[in-house]
Write a protein that holds these residues in place. Structure first.
Motif, PDB file in Angstrom:
ATOM      1  N   ALA A 263      -8.714 -20.424  -5.193  1.00 25.20           N
ATOM      2  CA  ALA A 263      -8.145 -20.027  -6.428  1.00 25.20           C
ATOM      3  C   ALA A 263      -7.407 -19.022  -6.324  1.00 25.20           C
ATOM      4  O   ALA A 263      -7.762 -18.279  -5.714  1.00 25.20           O
ATOM      5  N   ILE A 264      -6.740 -18.949  -7.599  1.00 27.97           N
ATOM      6  CA  ILE A 264      -5.009 -17.979  -6.983  1.00 27.97           C
ATOM      7  C   ILE A 264      -6.340 -16.738  -7.508  1.00 27.97           C
ATOM      8  O   ILE A 264      -5.970 -16.764  -9.290  1.00 27.97           O
ATOM      9  N   GLN A 265      -5.823 -15.256  -6.884  1.00 30.23           N
ATOM     10  CA  GLN A 265      -6.548 -14.275  -6.825  1.00 30.23           C
ATOM     11  C   GLN A 265      -5.140 -13.132  -6.725  1.00 30.23           C
ATOM     12  O   GLN A 265      -4.948 -13.139  -5.636  1.00 30.23           O
ATOM     13  N   PRO A 266      -4.675 -12.293  -7.937  1.00 27.31           N
ATOM     14  CA  PRO A 266      -4.164 -11.265  -7.326  1.00 27.31           C
ATOM     15  C   PRO A 266      -4.124 -10.190  -6.040  1.00 27.31           C
ATOM     16  O   PRO A 266      -5.094 -10.276  -6.454  1.00 27.31           O
ATOM     17  N   VAL A 267      -3.109  -9.665  -5.750  1.00 30.93           N
ATOM     18  CA  VAL A 267      -4.043  -8.985  -4.709  1.00 30.93           C
ATOM     19  C   VAL A 267      -3.998  -7.405  -5.744  1.00 30.93           C
ATOM     20  O   VAL A 267      -3.558  -6.598  -6.268  1.00 30.93           O
ATOM     21  N   ILE A 268      -5.081  -7.220  -5.009  1.00 31.41           N
ATOM     22  CA  ILE A 268      -6.094  -5.730  -5.807  1.00 31.41           C
ATOM     23  C   ILE A 268      -4.665  -4.561  -5.040  1.00 31.41           C
ATOM     24  O   ILE A 268      -5.568  -4.808  -3.766  1.00 31.41           O
ATOM     25  N   LEU A 269      -5.035  -3.377  -6.382  1.00 30.49           N
ATOM     26  CA  LEU A 269      -4.399  -2.558  -5.192  1.00 30.49           C
ATOM     27  C   LEU A 269      -5.772  -1.437  -4.780  1.00 30.49           C
ATOM     28  O   LEU A 269      -5.360  -0.513  -5.519  1.00 30.49           O
ATOM     29  N   ASP A 270      -5.989  -1.632  -3.532  1.00 28.47           N
ATOM     30  CA  ASP A 270      -7.287  -0.895  -3.103  1.00 28.47           C
ATOM     31  C   ASP A 270      -6.177  -0.772  -1.826  1.00 28.47           C
ATOM     32  O   ASP A 270      -5.283  -0.249  -1.512  1.00 28.47           O
ATOM     33  N   GLN A 271      -7.571   0.407  -1.363  1.00 29.45           N
ATOM     34  CA  GLN A 271      -7.113   0.780   0.443  1.00 29.45           C
ATOM     35  C   GLN A 271      -7.256  -0.555   1.412  1.00 29.45           C
ATOM     36  O   GLN A 271      -6.062  -0.238   2.426  1.00 29.45           O
ATOM     37  N   ASN A 272      -7.489  -1.515   0.744  1.00 32.47           N
ATOM     38  CA  ASN A 272      -6.704  -2.790   2.494  1.00 32.47           C
ATOM     39  C   ASN A 272      -5.522  -2.540   1.389  1.00 32.47           C
ATOM     40  O   ASN A 272      -4.673  -3.324   2.713  1.00 32.47           O
ATOM     41  N   TYR A 273      -5.339  -3.081   0.581  1.00 36.52           N
ATOM     42  CA  TYR A 273      -3.537  -3.079   0.041  1.00 36.52           C
ATOM     43  C   TYR A 273      -2.800  -2.151   0.781  1.00 36.52           C
ATOM     44  O   TYR A 273      -1.958  -2.547   1.444  1.00 36.52           O
ATOM     45  N   VAL A 274      -3.054  -0.611   1.006  1.00 36.66           N
ATOM     46  CA  VAL A 274      -2.299   0.619   1.088  1.00 36.66           C
ATOM     47  C   VAL A 274      -2.456   0.463   2.824  1.00 36.66           C
ATOM     48  O   VAL A 274      -1.293   0.337   3.620  1.00 36.66           O
ATOM     49  N   ALA A 275      -3.469   0.120   3.307  1.00 36.52           N
ATOM     50  CA  ALA A 275      -3.303  -0.574   4.923  1.00 36.52           C
ATOM     51  C   ALA A 275      -3.037  -1.725   5.299  1.00 36.52           C
ATOM     52  O   ALA A 275      -1.732  -1.504   6.380  1.00 36.52           O
ATOM     53  N   LEU A 276      -2.449  -2.753   4.374  1.00 37.22           N
ATOM     54  CA  LEU A 276      -2.050  -3.946   4.721  1.00 37.22           C
ATOM     55  C   LEU A 276      -0.065  -3.328   5.330  1.00 37.22           C
ATOM     56  O   LEU A 276       0.561  -3.853   5.561  1.00 37.22           O
TER      57      LEU A 276
END
Length: 428
Positions: free
Chosen positions: A139-152
């Protein structure tokens, strides 16, 4: 002048054997080609990754760059540059030690800047996440702007810098797009749109192989024209051979053609299986490195504990939640002995607070100055303090200061009254 030159010549020759040798720097607009020993013995192969898995990972990374470039609306030249840089990097570093997907993101970010069509890292991450979800049929889910996004995001930035470092900032790539057009003009097929398009298609597919690290773009262009002409059954000059006009050998053309056609015969791979194989080798590599170092499981030597409120930029700052009020000594009541030692100090700590007074229920603290007494520094005011007191004495009577001990307001009239002994300074 000639005698001097002749006399100094033996000295130069004598010191030549002792001269230190340095690596040479070559500036060229030609593509950087790798020798056979580097092409046959890759860092990934030395880390235990078999040749077939490495080839599949390279093809998968190039396909990710191509698909993401289309969604990002990048020009084809930028996508081609990203794929060539991706291939070059993994002849210097191992697929086991460096994540393929993160490196592909870094390569497309770098290529977009090289070709003057920059894209935001956030857009690149969103596109790669979308492509991964579509390919795995999730299922298409947007990227959540959390700590995992900042680390990536930080990993992509580091990956881009690592690619630049390993390639020595030599990121120029000469593509055969224009070369194919010029060769078809020479051969008289410049108006044959199908031949030109088919040649470009073969050239774009060749980016998934390593032909751009083995041959110059002129050779790749001739091979693409040769394959397109054979498929469309169009004749090419044979007397003399047409590729000899472009200083390309027939053996090189045949080798490039075989490498391109080999891409179409490879079975389709599943990214999950490739990732599982790489993760297993990565785990073995981490265990071997930990055993060799004799350290912790993560392979890092434990660092000494940092002081409280340590700032990585070299300072010691107060973190959120630890803002303790600074300790301040209470000032004594004003009398004749210490009135002359009044100091005007900045009072930002209690700015905006409400302090009760005798006349009014509450009063606003003056945000500028506060009158306090330093009993340990009697008659030792500096020039700056004396100037501040002088400025305070020149102020209007309506400007008032707070007594830190009693919490009551004082103005210049009260201070003058305390000097006469009529008031102790606690009244307004």
């Amino acid at each position: 002048m000639n005698a001097k030159e002749n006399s100094t010549a033996p000295t130069k020759n004598a010191s030549a054997p002792n001269a230190k040798t340095y690596g040479k720097i070559v500036l060229t607009l030609q593509n950087c080609l790798l020798p056979d020993e580097k092409l046959n013995s890759t860092p990934s192969y030395l880390d235990g990754l078999d040749a077939e898995t490495e080839t599949d990972l390279r093809i998968l990374g190039c396909e990710l760059i191509q698909t993401a470039g289309i969604l990002l609306k990048l020009p084809q030249v930028a996508m081609a540059t990203g794929q060539v840089i991706f291939q070059r990097f993994y002849y210097s570093k191992s697929l086991v030690r460096h994540n393929m997907e993160t490196t592909a993101m870094g390569c497309i970010c770098l290529a977009s800047k090289i070709e003057e069509a920059p894209r935001r890292i956030r857009d690149v991450i969103n596109v790669f996440n979308h492509v991964k979800q579509v390919s795995s049929q999730k299922a298409i889910q947007p990227v959540i702007l959390d700590q995992n996004y900042v680390a990536l995001k930080n990993q992509v930035i580091k990956s881009e810098r690592r690619v630049l470092k390993e390639l020595g900032f030599c990121v120029h790539v000469k593509h055969p797009h224009k070369i194919i057009v010029m060769y078809l003009q020479v051969l008289g097929y410049e108006k044959n749109r199908s031949l030109m398009q088919q040649s470009w298609n073969y050239m774009n597919d060749s980016l998934r192989s390593d032909v751009f690290l083995r041959y110059q773009p002129e050779t790749v262009a001739c091979a693409c024209v040769y394959l397109a002409a054979r498929q469309l059954q169009l004749p090419l000059p044979t007397t003399p051979t047409w590729f000899s006009l472009f200083r390309v050998t027939e053996s090189s053309i045949r080798d490039v053609c075989r490498r391109i056609l080999r891409l179409y015969s490879r079975p389709r791979v599943r990214p999950e299986q490739l990732e599982k194989r790489v993760e297993e080798l990565r785990r073995q590599y981490e265990e071997a490195r930990t055993k060799a170092r004799g350290g912790d499981v993560d392979g890092h030597t434990p660092s000494p504990p940092l002081p409280k409120h340590h700032n990585a930029w070299g300072g010691f700052i107060s973190r959120s939640g630890t803002h303790a009020a600074p300790e301040r000594t209470k000032s004594p009541r004003y009398d004749k002995a210490n009135v002359r030692n009044l100091q005007v100090l900045l009072h930002r700590e209690v700015k905006g607070q409400s302090i009760p007074s005798e006349k009014d229920s509450t009063a606003e603290v003056d945000p500028e100055v506060t009158v306090t007494v330093d009993p340990a520094n009697l008659k030792r005011l500096s020039e700056d303090d004396q100037a501040a007191i002088n400025r305070h004495e020149d102020r209007e009577v309506t400007d008032r200061e707070v007594d830190l001990e009693t919490g009551t307001w004082r103005n210049r009239a009260n201070i003058a009254a305390s000097t006469d002994g009529t008031e102790d300074g606690s009244n307004v």
